[in-house]
Design an enzyme around this catalytic site. Sequence first.
Site, PDB file in Angstrom:
ATOM      1  N   TYR A  70      24.298  41.599  25.859  1.00  6.25           N
ATOM      2  CA  TYR A  70      24.691  40.334  25.220  1.00  6.25           C
ATOM      3  C   TYR A  70      25.040  40.521  23.744  1.00  6.25           C
ATOM      4  O   TYR A  70      25.961  39.876  23.234  1.00  6.25           O
ATOM      5  CB  TYR A  70      23.604  39.260  25.418  1.00  6.25           C
ATOM      6  CG  TYR A  70      23.766  38.581  26.764  1.00  6.25           C
ATOM      7  CD1 TYR A  70      24.752  37.617  26.955  1.00  6.25           C
ATOM      8  CD2 TYR A  70      23.003  38.944  27.856  1.00  6.25           C
ATOM      9  CE1 TYR A  70      24.949  37.023  28.195  1.00  6.25           C
ATOM     10  CE2 TYR A  70      23.190  38.364  29.105  1.00  6.25           C
ATOM     11  CZ  TYR A  70      24.168  37.400  29.264  1.00  6.25           C
ATOM     12  OH  TYR A  70      24.377  36.828  30.493  1.00  6.25           O
ATOM     13  N   HIS A 122      28.296  26.841  31.183  1.00  4.91           N
ATOM     14  CA  HIS A 122      27.382  27.992  31.272  1.00  4.91           C
ATOM     15  C   HIS A 122      26.739  28.338  29.933  1.00  4.91           C
ATOM     16  O   HIS A 122      26.271  29.461  29.742  1.00  4.91           O
ATOM     17  CB  HIS A 122      28.128  29.208  31.849  1.00  4.91           C
ATOM     18  CG  HIS A 122      28.578  29.029  33.267  1.00  4.91           C
ATOM     19  ND1 HIS A 122      29.534  29.818  33.875  1.00  4.91           N
ATOM     20  CD2 HIS A 122      28.187  28.134  34.218  1.00  4.91           C
ATOM     21  CE1 HIS A 122      29.719  29.418  35.127  1.00  4.91           C
ATOM     22  NE2 HIS A 122      28.922  28.390  35.355  1.00  4.91           N
ATOM     23  N   CYS A 130      13.648  30.797  23.655  1.00  4.48           N
ATOM     24  CA  CYS A 130      12.592  31.560  24.314  1.00  4.48           C
ATOM     25  C   CYS A 130      12.733  31.407  25.828  1.00  4.48           C
ATOM     26  O   CYS A 130      12.974  30.317  26.331  1.00  4.48           O
ATOM     27  CB  CYS A 130      11.234  31.038  23.840  1.00  4.48           C
ATOM     28  SG  CYS A 130       9.857  31.790  24.728  1.00  4.48           S
ATOM     29  N   CYS A 152       9.378  35.369  20.688  1.00  2.00           N
ATOM     30  CA  CYS A 152       9.352  33.959  20.275  1.00  2.00           C
ATOM     31  C   CYS A 152       8.264  33.748  19.218  1.00  2.00           C
ATOM     32  O   CYS A 152       7.144  34.225  19.388  1.00  2.00           O
ATOM     33  CB  CYS A 152       9.067  33.100  21.506  1.00  2.00           C
ATOM     34  SG  CYS A 152       8.722  31.377  21.138  1.00  2.00           S
ATOM     35  N   THR A 193      40.286  31.485  35.878  1.00  2.46           N
ATOM     36  CA  THR A 193      38.996  31.717  36.534  1.00  2.46           C
ATOM     37  C   THR A 193      39.211  32.304  37.918  1.00  2.46           C
ATOM     38  O   THR A 193      40.151  31.918  38.616  1.00  2.46           O
ATOM     39  CB  THR A 193      38.130  30.441  36.607  1.00  2.46           C
ATOM     40  OG1 THR A 193      36.889  30.763  37.279  1.00  2.46           O
ATOM     41  CG2 THR A 193      38.802  29.282  37.305  1.00  2.46           C
ATOM     42  N   ASN A 218      47.141  31.612  36.331  1.00  4.68           N
ATOM     43  CA  ASN A 218      46.410  32.881  36.450  1.00  4.68           C
ATOM     44  C   ASN A 218      47.442  33.987  36.722  1.00  4.68           C
ATOM     45  O   ASN A 218      48.380  33.764  37.469  1.00  4.68           O
ATOM     46  CB  ASN A 218      45.404  32.798  37.613  1.00  4.68           C
ATOM     47  CG  ASN A 218      44.313  33.850  37.546  1.00  4.68           C
ATOM     48  OD1 ASN A 218      44.581  35.033  37.424  1.00  4.68           O
ATOM     49  ND2 ASN A 218      43.069  33.395  37.629  1.00  4.68           N
TER      50      ASN A 218
END
Length: 249
Positions: A70, A122, A130, A152, A193, A218
């Site tokens: 991430y 999303h 946390c 946290c 998508t 697309n």
Amino acid sequence: MGNESEIKQAAALLKQARSIGCLTGAGISAESGVATFRDALTGLWAHFDPQRLASQEGFAQDPGLVWRWYMERLQMVERAQPNPGHVALAQLEQWAPAFSLFTQNVDDLHERAGSRQIYHLHGSIARFRCNICAVEHPLQPAERDAPQPPACRHCGGPVRPAVVWFGELLPAAVLAAARHVASHCDLFLVVGTSGVVYPAAELPSLARRSGAMVIDVNPEPGPMADEADLFLQGPGGQILPDLLAAMRS
Ligand code: BJW
Ligand code: ZN
């Protein structure tokens, strides 16, 4: 590439529509240099399963791995700029009597392009909370480079991005708004998508069953193209500005 006559037909439908719903996926940000969800698993990440990285099970098994994935993607998003596809959708919002944009993307490129009526199905890759007590966690610069997620400050649990993983519920109000718009709009525009992740993937068929025309943009035909009344084949950064130009002519 979407041919000229299909672009004209789509432009006429957009001009007539009183209410437009729009669903975007990772493809809209591809031309900004943000890897699509499946492309994000190339290179270093090629041997990992997305369902594992973007899930509670994956985070429990290897929190450091998920954290580093991430952080790398966050950096990619921060370096990216909106592309002509994002800009065209922001312009379409100005033009249409009613326009709501639902994105599956966790980046903020639609906002930065000027879209206003925007909902994230999303979540966001730039916010953190946390995983245990859900308290928000503003990220410190040193935490970004750390090999493990921060703890946290409230309960010591692992901090995670405020995104929706497989098996987790989408934000209820956002999903309800998306279903409402899909079942009441005249036209539903789908961009970039693969249409394989639910419940977002059900929105175009809901719109169609409720009487809306569905347009899919697309470069590759897929499940969304089968669902659409009009399939405009090509990249969003080219097709969407062409559509806007056809609406003006
Ligand atoms: C271009 C382009 C260019 C390239 N221009 N285009 C019903 C049936 C079966 C399963 C389920 C079901 N309902 C729920 C499920 C389970 C599951 C699911 O859908 N599984 C499927 C994989 C089968 N769904 C969930 O778990 C959801 N939760 C839920 O439903 O809760 C209740 C429940 C739980 C359990 C069981 C049943 C019910 C949550 C889904 C959360 C998805 N999260 C992710 C990660 C977000 C954080 C992150 O980014 O890391 O969201 S997964 C990932 O996929 C990400 C994306 O938003 C999402 C969609 O991907 P997207 O945007 O379509 O990207 P790609 O990469 O797949 O495609 C890119 C496209 O762009 C391609 O088509 C290219 O051709 C195109 N493209 N260049 C335009 N220039
Ligand atoms: Zn906590």
